[in-house]
Design an enzyme around this catalytic site. Structure first.
Site, PDB file in Angstrom:
ATOM      1  N   LYS A   1       0.835  -1.206   0.000  1.00 15.49           N
ATOM      2  CA  LYS A   1       0.000   0.000   0.000  1.00 15.49           C
ATOM      3  C   LYS A   1       0.869   1.255   0.000  1.00 15.49           C
ATOM      4  CE  LYS A   1      -3.929   1.960   2.554  1.00 15.49           C
ATOM      5  NZ  LYS A   1      -4.836   1.774   3.712  1.00 15.49           N
ATOM      6  N   SER A   4      -9.809   1.880   2.822  1.00 16.67           N
ATOM      7  CA  SER A   4      -8.900   2.599   1.951  1.00 16.67           C
ATOM      8  C   SER A   4      -7.879   1.725   1.232  1.00 16.67           C
ATOM      9  CB  SER A   4      -8.163   3.668   2.755  1.00 16.67           C
ATOM     10  OG  SER A   4      -7.303   3.051   3.704  1.00 16.67           O
ATOM     11  N   SER A  11     -10.044  -0.436   6.996  1.00 15.82           N
ATOM     12  CA  SER A  11      -9.407  -0.255   5.684  1.00 15.82           C
ATOM     13  C   SER A  11      -8.693  -1.468   5.105  1.00 15.82           C
ATOM     14  CB  SER A  11      -8.430   0.919   5.723  1.00 15.82           C
ATOM     15  OG  SER A  11      -9.134   2.137   5.679  1.00 15.82           O
TER      16      SER A  11
END
Lengths: 96, 498
Positions: free
Chosen positions: B91, B166, B190
Protein backbone atom coordinates in the site's frame (compact mmCIF):
# COMPACT_ATOMS: atom_id res chain seq x y z
CA UNK A 1 -30.09 24.19 14.97
CA UNK A 2 -26.78 24.70 13.26
CA UNK A 3 -23.86 23.32 15.22
CA UNK A 4 -21.28 25.24 13.29
CA UNK A 5 -21.65 28.48 11.34
CA UNK A 6 -19.81 29.60 8.26
CA UNK A 7 -17.87 32.06 10.41
CA UNK A 8 -16.74 29.26 12.67
CA UNK A 9 -15.72 27.22 9.65
CA UNK A 10 -13.55 30.16 8.57
CA UNK A 11 -12.01 30.31 12.04
CA UNK A 12 -11.29 26.57 12.14
CA UNK A 13 -9.81 26.71 8.63
CA UNK A 14 -7.38 29.39 9.84
CA UNK A 15 -6.40 27.22 12.81
CA UNK A 16 -5.84 24.28 10.45
CA UNK A 17 -3.87 26.44 8.03
CA UNK A 18 -6.31 25.80 5.21
CA UNK A 19 -7.45 28.39 2.72
CA UNK A 20 -10.99 27.53 1.63
CA UNK A 21 -12.88 28.79 -1.40
CA UNK A 22 -16.39 30.20 -0.85
CA UNK A 23 -17.82 27.00 -2.27
CA UNK A 24 -15.75 24.87 0.10
CA UNK A 25 -16.86 27.01 3.04
CA UNK A 26 -20.49 26.37 2.10
CA UNK A 27 -20.17 22.61 1.63
CA UNK A 28 -17.95 22.13 4.70
CA UNK A 29 -20.44 24.07 6.83
CA UNK A 30 -23.18 21.75 5.59
CA UNK A 31 -21.17 18.53 5.93
CA UNK A 32 -19.73 19.40 9.33
CA UNK A 33 -23.21 20.26 10.59
CA UNK A 34 -24.51 16.88 9.46
CA UNK A 35 -21.62 15.06 11.08
CA UNK A 36 -21.74 17.05 14.32
CA UNK A 37 -25.48 16.51 14.58
CA UNK A 38 -24.89 12.79 14.18
CA UNK A 39 -22.12 12.88 16.81
CA UNK A 40 -24.62 14.42 19.27
CA UNK A 41 -25.81 10.89 19.99
CA UNK A 42 -22.78 10.41 22.24
CA UNK A 43 -24.59 12.67 24.73
CA UNK A 44 -27.20 9.95 25.25
CA UNK A 45 -24.54 8.19 27.33
CA UNK A 46 -23.75 9.16 30.89
CA UNK A 47 -19.95 9.15 31.06
CA UNK A 48 -19.52 11.11 34.29
CA UNK A 49 -17.36 8.47 35.97
CA UNK A 50 -15.81 6.91 32.88
CA UNK A 51 -12.07 7.29 32.39
CA UNK A 52 -11.05 8.40 28.90
CA UNK A 53 -9.05 5.98 26.73
CA UNK A 54 -6.29 7.56 24.70
CA UNK A 55 -4.54 4.30 24.01
CA UNK A 56 -5.70 0.68 24.19
CA UNK A 57 -2.48 -0.88 25.46
CA UNK A 58 -1.48 -0.51 29.07
CA UNK A 59 1.91 0.91 28.29
CA UNK A 60 3.68 3.85 29.90
CA UNK A 61 6.43 5.99 28.50
CA UNK A 62 9.08 4.01 26.69
CA UNK A 63 12.62 5.18 27.30
CA UNK A 64 15.78 4.56 25.34
CA UNK A 65 19.38 4.72 26.47
CA UNK A 66 20.97 8.06 25.71
CA UNK A 67 23.59 6.79 23.32
CA UNK A 68 25.03 8.07 20.10
CA UNK A 69 23.72 6.24 17.07
CA UNK A 70 23.85 6.67 13.36
CA UNK A 71 21.38 9.24 12.05
CA UNK A 72 20.11 10.14 8.60
CA UNK A 73 22.92 11.82 6.61
CA UNK A 74 22.18 15.49 5.94
CA UNK A 75 22.09 15.02 2.19
CA UNK A 76 19.42 12.31 2.49
CA UNK A 77 17.41 14.29 5.01
CA UNK A 78 17.35 17.23 2.62
CA UNK A 79 16.74 15.15 -0.48
CA UNK A 80 12.99 15.82 -0.51
CA UNK A 81 13.16 19.53 0.32
CA UNK A 82 11.09 21.74 -2.01
CA UNK A 83 13.68 24.49 -1.55
CA UNK A 84 17.10 24.38 0.09
CA UNK A 85 20.35 26.23 0.36
CA UNK A 86 23.76 25.40 1.81
CA UNK A 87 22.58 22.45 3.87
CA UNK A 88 19.38 24.12 5.11
CA UNK A 89 15.70 24.11 4.24
CA UNK A 90 14.75 27.45 2.70
CA UNK A 91 11.42 29.13 3.52
CA UNK A 92 9.93 32.54 2.74
CA UNK A 93 11.42 35.38 4.79
CA UNK A 94 10.05 35.48 8.36
CA UNK A 95 11.96 38.33 10.02
CA UNK A 96 12.23 41.76 8.40
CA UNK B 1 16.38 -23.93 -15.49
CA UNK B 2 12.87 -23.90 -16.80
CA UNK B 3 11.99 -21.86 -19.83
CA UNK B 4 10.74 -18.37 -19.13
CA UNK B 5 7.64 -16.60 -20.38
CA UNK B 6 5.00 -19.12 -19.43
CA UNK B 7 2.12 -16.93 -18.33
CA UNK B 8 -0.31 -19.56 -19.63
CA UNK B 9 0.59 -21.74 -16.65
CA UNK B 10 -1.42 -19.31 -14.55
CA UNK B 11 1.37 -18.78 -12.06
CA UNK B 12 -0.10 -15.38 -11.17
CA UNK B 13 -2.97 -17.19 -9.43
CA UNK B 14 -0.63 -18.88 -6.95
CA UNK B 15 -0.68 -18.29 -3.21
CA UNK B 16 2.49 -17.62 -1.22
CA UNK B 17 2.62 -21.12 0.25
CA UNK B 18 2.07 -22.83 -3.08
CA UNK B 19 4.53 -20.61 -4.98
CA UNK B 20 7.10 -21.11 -2.25
CA UNK B 21 6.84 -24.91 -2.57
CA UNK B 22 7.15 -24.79 -6.35
CA UNK B 23 10.14 -22.43 -6.13
CA UNK B 24 11.94 -24.60 -3.63
CA UNK B 25 11.37 -27.76 -5.62
CA UNK B 26 12.44 -25.73 -8.65
CA UNK B 27 9.37 -26.63 -10.63
CA UNK B 28 9.12 -22.93 -11.39
CA UNK B 29 11.56 -20.03 -11.31
CA UNK B 30 10.98 -16.66 -9.71
CA UNK B 31 11.52 -15.11 -13.12
CA UNK B 32 8.63 -17.17 -14.55
CA UNK B 33 6.46 -16.14 -11.64
CA UNK B 34 7.24 -12.44 -12.08
CA UNK B 35 6.69 -12.66 -15.84
CA UNK B 36 3.34 -14.30 -15.29
CA UNK B 37 2.33 -11.50 -12.92
CA UNK B 38 3.42 -8.78 -15.32
CA UNK B 39 1.62 -10.36 -18.23
CA UNK B 40 -1.48 -10.46 -16.02
CA UNK B 41 -0.95 -6.80 -15.10
CA UNK B 42 -0.65 -5.97 -18.82
CA UNK B 43 -4.03 -7.58 -19.40
CA UNK B 44 -6.07 -6.34 -16.45
CA UNK B 45 -4.47 -3.29 -14.87
CA UNK B 46 -5.94 -0.84 -17.40
CA UNK B 47 -9.36 -1.84 -16.14
CA UNK B 48 -8.59 -2.24 -12.44
CA UNK B 49 -6.03 0.51 -11.72
CA UNK B 50 -4.83 -1.13 -8.53
CA UNK B 51 -1.32 0.30 -8.68
CA UNK B 52 0.03 3.84 -8.47
CA UNK B 53 3.65 2.78 -9.02
CA UNK B 54 4.93 -0.39 -10.70
CA UNK B 55 8.58 -1.32 -10.21
CA UNK B 56 8.92 -3.81 -13.07
CA UNK B 57 12.63 -3.38 -13.89
CA UNK B 58 13.68 -3.75 -10.27
CA UNK B 59 11.35 -6.74 -9.87
CA UNK B 60 12.78 -8.53 -12.91
CA UNK B 61 16.31 -7.97 -11.64
CA UNK B 62 15.37 -9.15 -8.17
CA UNK B 63 13.83 -12.33 -9.59
CA UNK B 64 17.10 -13.23 -11.32
CA UNK B 65 18.94 -12.72 -8.05
CA UNK B 66 16.35 -14.86 -6.24
CA UNK B 67 16.70 -17.62 -8.84
CA UNK B 68 20.45 -17.55 -8.42
CA UNK B 69 20.11 -18.01 -4.64
CA UNK B 70 17.45 -20.71 -5.07
CA UNK B 71 19.72 -22.49 -7.52
CA UNK B 72 22.84 -22.23 -5.34
CA UNK B 73 21.03 -23.31 -2.23
CA UNK B 74 20.45 -26.79 -3.63
CA UNK B 75 16.93 -27.21 -2.32
CA UNK B 76 17.74 -26.01 1.20
CA UNK B 77 16.44 -22.47 1.27
CA UNK B 78 16.09 -21.68 4.92
CA UNK B 79 12.62 -21.17 6.36
CA UNK B 80 13.55 -17.64 7.34
CA UNK B 81 13.59 -16.75 3.64
CA UNK B 82 10.12 -18.03 2.98
CA UNK B 83 9.30 -15.22 0.54
CA UNK B 84 12.39 -15.69 -1.60
CA UNK B 85 11.41 -14.80 -5.17
CA UNK B 86 7.77 -14.10 -4.32
CA UNK B 87 6.26 -10.83 -5.60
CA UNK B 88 4.06 -8.71 -3.33
CA UNK B 89 2.30 -5.34 -3.59
CA UNK B 90 2.53 -2.70 -0.84
CA UNK B 91 0.00 0.00 0.00
CA UNK B 92 1.21 3.46 -0.90
CA UNK B 93 1.32 4.72 2.70
CA UNK B 94 4.10 2.32 3.71
CA UNK B 95 7.57 3.81 3.21
CA UNK B 96 10.07 1.95 1.07
CA UNK B 97 13.55 3.44 0.77
CA UNK B 98 13.97 5.05 -2.64
CA UNK B 99 10.47 4.24 -3.94
CA UNK B 100 7.93 7.06 -4.17
CA UNK B 101 5.41 6.88 -1.32
CA UNK B 102 2.63 9.36 -2.07
CA UNK B 103 -0.33 8.14 0.04
CA UNK B 104 -2.35 8.83 -3.13
CA UNK B 105 -2.03 12.55 -2.31
CA UNK B 106 -0.75 15.50 -4.34
CA UNK B 107 0.95 16.82 -1.24
CA UNK B 108 3.32 13.82 -1.27
CA UNK B 109 3.27 13.29 -5.02
CA UNK B 110 7.07 13.59 -5.26
CA UNK B 111 8.04 12.15 -1.87
CA UNK B 112 10.78 9.52 -1.96
CA UNK B 113 11.37 8.09 1.53
CA UNK B 114 15.00 8.10 2.66
CA UNK B 115 14.26 5.18 4.98
CA UNK B 116 12.53 1.80 5.07
CA UNK B 117 9.48 0.84 7.10
CA UNK B 118 9.95 -2.05 9.53
CA UNK B 119 7.36 -4.24 7.80
CA UNK B 120 9.00 -3.99 4.38
CA UNK B 121 12.40 -4.51 5.97
CA UNK B 122 11.00 -7.77 7.43
CA UNK B 123 9.61 -8.77 4.02
CA UNK B 124 12.97 -7.95 2.44
CA UNK B 125 14.81 -10.10 4.96
CA UNK B 126 12.41 -12.89 4.01
CA UNK B 127 13.32 -12.42 0.35
CA UNK B 128 10.19 -10.79 -1.14
CA UNK B 129 10.13 -8.98 -4.45
CA UNK B 130 8.37 -5.61 -4.63
CA UNK B 131 5.90 -5.29 -7.52
CA UNK B 132 4.81 -1.76 -6.77
CA UNK B 133 2.71 0.52 -4.59
CA UNK B 134 -1.06 0.22 -4.52
CA UNK B 135 -3.75 2.87 -4.74
CA UNK B 136 -5.70 4.01 -1.70
CA UNK B 137 -7.95 6.72 -0.40
CA UNK B 138 -5.77 9.77 0.19
CA UNK B 139 -3.98 9.33 3.54
CA UNK B 140 -6.16 6.22 4.06
CA UNK B 141 -9.23 8.41 4.59
CA UNK B 142 -12.12 6.70 2.90
CA UNK B 143 -14.01 3.46 2.32
CA UNK B 144 -14.00 3.31 -1.47
CA UNK B 145 -10.57 4.31 -2.89
CA UNK B 146 -12.41 7.10 -4.71
CA UNK B 147 -10.54 9.72 -2.65
CA UNK B 148 -7.27 9.04 -4.46
CA UNK B 149 -5.49 11.94 -6.16
CA UNK B 150 -4.60 9.44 -8.89
CA UNK B 151 -8.16 8.32 -9.65
CA UNK B 152 -10.28 5.44 -8.35
CA UNK B 153 -9.52 1.71 -8.36
CA UNK B 154 -12.25 -0.59 -9.75
CA UNK B 155 -13.68 -3.71 -8.18
CA UNK B 156 -12.47 -6.78 -10.16
CA UNK B 157 -15.90 -8.42 -9.72
CA UNK B 158 -17.77 -5.47 -11.22
CA UNK B 159 -15.85 -2.60 -12.79
CA UNK B 160 -18.68 -0.14 -12.04
CA UNK B 161 -18.23 -0.71 -8.34
CA UNK B 162 -15.75 0.39 -5.68
CA UNK B 163 -13.18 -2.12 -4.38
CA UNK B 164 -13.72 -0.82 -0.84
CA UNK B 165 -11.15 1.25 0.94
CA UNK B 166 -8.90 2.60 1.95
CA UNK B 167 -6.67 -0.35 0.96
CA UNK B 168 -8.73 -0.81 -2.24
CA UNK B 169 -5.67 -1.04 -4.50
CA UNK B 170 -4.14 -3.85 -2.43
CA UNK B 171 -7.40 -5.81 -2.23
CA UNK B 172 -8.12 -5.39 -5.96
CA UNK B 173 -4.55 -6.40 -6.87
CA UNK B 174 -4.88 -9.62 -4.82
CA UNK B 175 -8.38 -10.40 -6.16
CA UNK B 176 -7.34 -9.90 -9.78
CA UNK B 177 -4.10 -11.92 -9.37
CA UNK B 178 -1.99 -8.86 -10.14
CA UNK B 179 0.19 -9.91 -7.21
CA UNK B 180 0.62 -12.96 -4.98
CA UNK B 181 -0.35 -11.06 -1.83
CA UNK B 182 -0.25 -7.51 -0.46
CA UNK B 183 0.00 -5.34 2.63
CA UNK B 184 -2.64 -2.82 3.62
CA UNK B 185 -3.35 -0.67 6.65
CA UNK B 186 -6.48 -0.51 8.76
CA UNK B 187 -7.59 2.44 10.91
CA UNK B 188 -11.36 1.82 10.89
CA UNK B 189 -11.78 -1.12 8.52
CA UNK B 190 -9.41 -0.25 5.68
CA UNK B 191 -8.06 -3.80 5.33
CA UNK B 192 -11.18 -5.82 6.15
CA UNK B 193 -13.84 -3.88 4.21
CA UNK B 194 -11.92 -3.91 0.89
CA UNK B 195 -11.02 -7.57 1.47
CA UNK B 196 -14.76 -8.28 1.86
CA UNK B 197 -15.68 -6.21 -1.21
CA UNK B 198 -13.06 -8.00 -3.34
CA UNK B 199 -13.54 -11.55 -2.02
CA UNK B 200 -10.10 -11.98 -0.41
CA UNK B 201 -8.68 -12.44 3.09
CA UNK B 202 -7.74 -9.35 5.14
CA UNK B 203 -6.38 -9.34 8.68
CA UNK B 204 -6.14 -6.37 11.04
CA UNK B 205 -3.78 -7.43 13.81
CA UNK B 206 -4.10 -6.43 17.47
CA UNK B 207 -3.01 -2.83 17.98
CA UNK B 208 0.71 -3.05 18.80
CA UNK B 209 1.28 -6.44 17.15
CA UNK B 210 2.85 -5.04 13.97
CA UNK B 211 5.28 -2.11 13.91
CA UNK B 212 3.95 1.17 12.53
CA UNK B 213 7.46 2.50 11.89
CA UNK B 214 7.40 3.85 8.34
CA UNK B 215 3.62 3.81 8.04
CA UNK B 216 2.45 7.33 7.20
CA UNK B 217 0.35 8.23 10.23
CA UNK B 218 -3.38 8.88 9.95
CA UNK B 219 -4.75 8.16 13.46
CA UNK B 220 -1.87 6.81 15.52
CA UNK B 221 -3.92 5.14 18.26
CA UNK B 222 -5.91 3.13 15.67
CA UNK B 223 -3.60 2.46 12.68
CA UNK B 224 -2.31 -1.08 12.09
CA UNK B 225 -0.61 -2.70 9.09
CA UNK B 226 -1.81 -6.15 8.04
CA UNK B 227 -1.86 -8.72 5.23
CA UNK B 228 -4.34 -9.00 2.34
CA UNK B 229 -4.05 -12.47 0.84
CA UNK B 230 -5.71 -15.13 -1.31
CA UNK B 231 -6.17 -17.51 1.60
CA UNK B 232 -5.87 -17.84 5.38
CA UNK B 233 -2.58 -19.74 5.31
CA UNK B 234 -0.91 -16.84 3.49
CA UNK B 235 -2.31 -14.48 6.10
CA UNK B 236 -0.63 -16.53 8.85
CA UNK B 237 2.63 -16.65 6.87
CA UNK B 238 2.77 -12.87 6.48
CA UNK B 239 1.85 -12.33 10.14
CA UNK B 240 4.81 -14.53 11.12
CA UNK B 241 7.04 -12.27 9.06
CA UNK B 242 5.75 -8.75 9.82
CA UNK B 243 4.64 -9.24 13.45
CA UNK B 244 6.68 -8.71 16.59
CA UNK B 245 8.19 -6.06 18.79
CA UNK B 246 10.07 -3.17 17.19
CA UNK B 247 12.08 -0.68 19.25
CA UNK B 248 11.49 1.88 16.45
CA UNK B 249 7.77 2.00 17.32
CA UNK B 250 7.20 2.80 20.98
CA UNK B 251 3.58 1.60 20.71
CA UNK B 252 4.67 -1.80 19.45
CA UNK B 253 4.01 -4.46 22.10
CA UNK B 254 6.84 -6.47 23.60
CA UNK B 255 4.91 -9.73 23.49
CA UNK B 256 6.18 -13.03 22.12
CA UNK B 257 5.13 -13.74 18.56
CA UNK B 258 3.63 -17.22 18.17
CA UNK B 259 4.01 -19.30 15.00
CA UNK B 260 0.62 -18.46 13.49
CA UNK B 261 0.86 -21.32 11.01
CA UNK B 262 0.75 -23.78 13.88
CA UNK B 263 -2.75 -22.55 14.75
CA UNK B 264 -4.03 -23.74 11.36
CA UNK B 265 -5.53 -27.18 10.97
CA UNK B 266 -6.56 -27.59 14.60
CA UNK B 267 -10.23 -28.43 14.90
CA UNK B 268 -12.63 -25.90 16.41
CA UNK B 269 -14.78 -28.31 18.40
CA UNK B 270 -16.07 -26.74 21.56
CA UNK B 271 -14.80 -23.24 20.71
CA UNK B 272 -17.30 -20.65 21.92
CA UNK B 273 -18.45 -18.25 19.23
CA UNK B 274 -20.38 -15.10 20.09
CA UNK B 275 -22.92 -13.58 17.71
CA UNK B 276 -23.60 -9.95 18.69
CA UNK B 277 -27.21 -8.97 18.11
CA UNK B 278 -26.18 -5.35 17.38
CA UNK B 279 -24.51 -6.50 14.16
CA UNK B 280 -27.72 -7.66 12.55
CA UNK B 281 -29.44 -4.37 12.01
CA UNK B 282 -32.24 -2.89 10.01
CA UNK B 283 -31.10 -1.61 6.65
CA UNK B 284 -28.66 -4.45 6.27
CA UNK B 285 -28.60 -6.04 2.84
CA UNK B 286 -30.83 -9.16 3.12
CA UNK B 287 -28.50 -11.25 0.96
CA UNK B 288 -25.60 -10.33 3.24
CA UNK B 289 -27.58 -11.28 6.33
CA UNK B 290 -28.69 -14.61 4.83
CA UNK B 291 -25.13 -15.46 3.76
CA UNK B 292 -23.66 -14.63 7.17
CA UNK B 293 -26.30 -16.79 8.90
CA UNK B 294 -25.39 -19.68 6.58
CA UNK B 295 -21.70 -19.20 7.37
CA UNK B 296 -22.51 -19.36 11.09
CA UNK B 297 -24.29 -22.68 10.43
CA UNK B 298 -21.13 -24.00 8.75
CA UNK B 299 -19.06 -22.98 11.79
CA UNK B 300 -21.56 -24.71 14.06
CA UNK B 301 -21.33 -27.78 11.83
CA UNK B 302 -17.58 -27.85 12.51
CA UNK B 303 -18.29 -28.32 16.19
CA UNK B 304 -18.12 -24.78 17.57
CA UNK B 305 -20.78 -23.62 20.02
CA UNK B 306 -22.48 -20.38 19.12
CA UNK B 307 -24.31 -18.10 21.46
CA UNK B 308 -25.94 -14.69 21.30
CA UNK B 309 -24.00 -11.90 22.93
CA UNK B 310 -24.41 -8.14 23.24
CA UNK B 311 -21.94 -5.36 22.50
CA UNK B 312 -24.27 -2.63 23.76
CA UNK B 313 -22.28 0.45 22.68
CA UNK B 314 -21.90 -0.63 19.04
CA UNK B 315 -24.26 2.12 17.89
CA UNK B 316 -21.90 4.79 19.23
CA UNK B 317 -18.77 3.56 17.49
CA UNK B 318 -18.98 5.64 14.32
CA UNK B 319 -19.57 8.90 16.18
CA UNK B 320 -16.69 8.09 18.54
CA UNK B 321 -14.41 7.12 15.71
CA UNK B 322 -15.01 10.19 13.59
CA UNK B 323 -14.13 12.47 16.50
CA UNK B 324 -11.02 10.57 17.62
CA UNK B 325 -9.65 9.64 14.20
CA UNK B 326 -10.09 13.15 12.78
CA UNK B 327 -8.59 14.75 15.89
CA UNK B 328 -5.51 12.57 15.62
CA UNK B 329 -5.38 13.20 11.87
CA UNK B 330 -5.55 16.97 12.24
CA UNK B 331 -2.51 16.76 14.48
CA UNK B 332 -0.63 14.19 12.39
CA UNK B 333 -1.22 16.05 9.12
CA UNK B 334 0.05 19.36 10.51
CA UNK B 335 3.48 18.27 9.31
CA UNK B 336 2.55 18.79 5.65
CA UNK B 337 3.55 22.42 5.41
CA UNK B 338 5.70 22.51 2.28
CA UNK B 339 8.98 22.92 4.18
CA UNK B 340 10.83 19.61 4.50
CA UNK B 341 9.28 17.40 1.84
CA UNK B 342 6.36 17.09 -0.49
CA UNK B 343 4.57 19.72 -2.51
CA UNK B 344 5.05 23.46 -1.98
CA UNK B 345 2.96 26.10 -3.71
CA UNK B 346 4.89 28.30 -6.10
CA UNK B 347 3.40 31.70 -5.42
CA UNK B 348 3.14 32.99 -1.90
CA UNK B 349 3.46 36.29 -0.03
CA UNK B 350 4.92 35.07 3.24
CA UNK B 351 5.38 31.97 5.38
CA UNK B 352 1.77 31.76 6.60
CA UNK B 353 0.47 32.27 3.08
CA UNK B 354 2.84 29.53 1.90
CA UNK B 355 1.46 27.10 4.51
CA UNK B 356 -2.17 27.93 3.69
CA UNK B 357 -1.80 27.68 -0.07
CA UNK B 358 0.41 24.57 0.04
CA UNK B 359 -2.07 22.69 2.20
CA UNK B 360 -5.14 23.89 0.34
CA UNK B 361 -3.71 22.91 -3.04
CA UNK B 362 -2.04 19.72 -1.80
CA UNK B 363 -4.87 18.04 0.13
CA UNK B 364 -8.05 16.62 -1.42
CA UNK B 365 -11.58 17.26 -0.20
CA UNK B 366 -12.02 14.40 2.24
CA UNK B 367 -8.67 15.06 3.89
CA UNK B 368 -9.57 18.74 4.32
CA UNK B 369 -12.98 17.83 5.71
CA UNK B 370 -11.41 15.52 8.30
CA UNK B 371 -8.71 18.02 9.26
CA UNK B 372 -11.49 20.59 9.74
CA UNK B 373 -13.59 18.24 11.88
CA UNK B 374 -10.59 17.21 13.99
CA UNK B 375 -9.36 20.78 14.44
CA UNK B 376 -12.86 21.82 15.50
CA UNK B 377 -13.15 18.93 17.99
CA UNK B 378 -9.81 19.84 19.57
CA UNK B 379 -10.34 23.61 19.54
CA UNK B 380 -10.83 25.70 22.62
CA UNK B 381 -14.33 25.36 24.03
CA UNK B 382 -15.15 22.10 22.24
CA UNK B 383 -12.42 19.77 23.48
CA UNK B 384 -14.41 18.51 26.50
CA UNK B 385 -17.69 18.16 24.62
CA UNK B 386 -16.26 16.24 21.69
CA UNK B 387 -12.76 14.84 22.09
CA UNK B 388 -12.90 13.94 25.78
CA UNK B 389 -16.45 12.64 25.47
CA UNK B 390 -15.40 10.39 22.58
CA UNK B 391 -12.41 9.09 24.57
CA UNK B 392 -14.80 8.15 27.37
CA UNK B 393 -17.17 6.34 25.02
CA UNK B 394 -14.13 4.54 23.61
CA UNK B 395 -13.59 3.14 27.11
CA UNK B 396 -17.17 1.80 27.09
CA UNK B 397 -16.75 0.23 23.66
CA UNK B 398 -13.50 -1.41 24.72
CA UNK B 399 -15.20 -2.72 27.86
CA UNK B 400 -18.00 -4.24 25.74
CA UNK B 401 -15.41 -6.50 24.13
CA UNK B 402 -13.62 -7.29 27.39
CA UNK B 403 -16.94 -8.32 28.98
CA UNK B 404 -18.00 -10.37 25.95
CA UNK B 405 -14.69 -12.23 25.78
CA UNK B 406 -15.09 -13.46 29.34
CA UNK B 407 -17.51 -16.10 28.06
CA UNK B 408 -16.47 -16.68 24.45
CA UNK B 409 -13.38 -17.18 22.26
CA UNK B 410 -14.31 -15.51 18.97
CA UNK B 411 -16.98 -13.07 17.78
CA UNK B 412 -18.52 -13.55 14.33
CA UNK B 413 -20.16 -10.69 12.38
CA UNK B 414 -20.59 -9.47 8.81
CA UNK B 415 -17.60 -7.37 7.69
CA UNK B 416 -19.82 -4.83 5.96
CA UNK B 417 -23.61 -4.29 5.90
CA UNK B 418 -23.68 -4.28 2.07
CA UNK B 419 -21.63 -5.66 -0.80
CA UNK B 420 -19.47 -3.23 -2.83
CA UNK B 421 -21.47 -0.14 -3.78
CA UNK B 422 -21.37 1.74 -7.07
CA UNK B 423 -18.63 4.23 -7.89
CA UNK B 424 -19.96 7.72 -7.14
CA UNK B 425 -22.88 6.45 -5.07
CA UNK B 426 -21.75 7.91 -1.73
CA UNK B 427 -19.30 10.60 -2.78
CA UNK B 428 -21.66 13.51 -2.11
CA UNK B 429 -22.71 12.28 1.32
CA UNK B 430 -19.74 11.79 3.66
CA UNK B 431 -21.92 10.55 6.52
CA UNK B 432 -23.37 7.72 4.39
CA UNK B 433 -19.81 6.79 3.41
CA UNK B 434 -18.78 6.72 7.08
CA UNK B 435 -21.74 4.48 7.94
CA UNK B 436 -20.41 1.76 5.61
CA UNK B 437 -17.69 1.14 8.26
CA UNK B 438 -20.26 0.39 10.94
CA UNK B 439 -19.11 -3.21 11.57
CA UNK B 440 -15.36 -2.65 11.43
CA UNK B 441 -14.77 0.53 13.43
CA UNK B 442 -15.40 -0.77 16.99
CA UNK B 443 -12.58 -3.27 16.51
CA UNK B 444 -10.02 -0.50 16.01
CA UNK B 445 -11.39 1.48 18.95
CA UNK B 446 -11.03 -1.61 21.17
CA UNK B 447 -7.66 -2.53 19.63
CA UNK B 448 -8.60 -6.20 19.13
CA UNK B 449 -7.65 -8.27 16.04
CA UNK B 450 -10.13 -9.22 13.30
CA UNK B 451 -10.03 -11.03 9.98
CA UNK B 452 -12.39 -10.85 7.00
CA UNK B 453 -12.75 -13.98 4.87
CA UNK B 454 -14.93 -14.69 1.81
CA UNK B 455 -18.18 -16.45 2.78
CA UNK B 456 -20.40 -16.22 -0.28
CA UNK B 457 -21.72 -14.11 -3.12
CA UNK B 458 -24.81 -12.05 -3.86
CA UNK B 459 -27.06 -12.94 -6.78
CA UNK B 460 -25.10 -10.27 -8.73
CA UNK B 461 -21.91 -12.23 -8.07
CA UNK B 462 -20.49 -9.74 -5.57
CA UNK B 463 -18.37 -11.16 -2.73
CA UNK B 464 -19.52 -11.08 0.89
CA UNK B 465 -17.13 -11.04 3.84
CA UNK B 466 -17.36 -12.76 7.22
CA UNK B 467 -15.59 -11.02 10.10
CA UNK B 468 -14.00 -12.99 12.95
CA UNK B 469 -12.94 -10.92 15.95
CA UNK B 470 -10.51 -12.17 18.62
CA UNK B 471 -9.16 -11.23 22.02
CA UNK B 472 -6.16 -8.90 22.32
CA UNK B 473 -3.09 -10.69 20.90
CA UNK B 474 -5.09 -13.79 20.01
CA UNK B 475 -4.81 -13.74 16.23
CA UNK B 476 -4.15 -17.48 16.50
CA UNK B 477 -7.73 -18.36 17.36
CA UNK B 478 -9.31 -16.23 14.63
CA UNK B 479 -6.87 -17.67 12.09
CA UNK B 480 -7.73 -21.15 13.32
CA UNK B 481 -11.49 -20.62 12.91
CA UNK B 482 -10.97 -18.81 9.59
CA UNK B 483 -8.88 -21.70 8.29
CA UNK B 484 -11.36 -24.34 9.44
CA UNK B 485 -14.20 -22.45 7.72
CA UNK B 486 -12.18 -21.85 4.56
CA UNK B 487 -11.13 -25.48 4.24
CA UNK B 488 -14.75 -26.62 4.41
CA UNK B 489 -15.93 -24.14 1.74
CA UNK B 490 -14.94 -23.18 -1.79
CA UNK B 491 -15.56 -19.40 -1.76
CA UNK B 492 -11.87 -18.45 -1.69
CA UNK B 493 -11.28 -20.38 -4.91
CA UNK B 494 -13.65 -18.31 -7.03
CA UNK B 495 -12.02 -15.82 -9.36
CA UNK B 496 -13.52 -12.74 -11.01
CA UNK B 497 -13.81 -12.64 -14.80
CA UNK B 498 -12.06 -9.45 -15.81
Amino acid sequence: MAKITKREVEHVARLARLELSDEEKETFTKHLNNILTYVEKLNELDTKDVKPTSHVLQIQNIFKEDEIRESLPRERALSNAPDRTEGFYRVPKIIE
Amino acid sequence: MKKTGSSDKGLHTLTIHHASELLKSREISSRELIESIFSRIDKTEKKIKAYVTITSDEAMKASEEADRILHDSRFTVHDSRLLLGIPLAIKDNICIDGIRTACSSWILENFIPPYESTVTKCLKDAGYILLGKTNMDEFAMGSSTENSAFGPTKNPWDLDRIPGGSSGGSAAAVASDECIAALGSDTGGSIRQPAACCGVVGLKPTYGRVSRYGLVAFASSLDQIGPITKDVEDSAILMNIIGGHDPMDSTSADIKLPDFRKALGKDIKGLRIGIPEEYFIEGMDPEVEKTIRQAIKVIEGLGAETKKISLPHTGYAIATYYILATSEASSNLARYDGVKYGFRTEKNNDLLDMYMKTRSQGFGNEVKRRIMLGTYALSSGYYEAYYRKAQQVRTLIKKDFEDAFKGIDVIVTPTSPTPAFRIGEKVEDPLQMYLSDIFTISINLAGVPAISIPCGFTSNNLPIGLQLIGKHFDEETILRVAYAYEQSTEWHKRKPKI
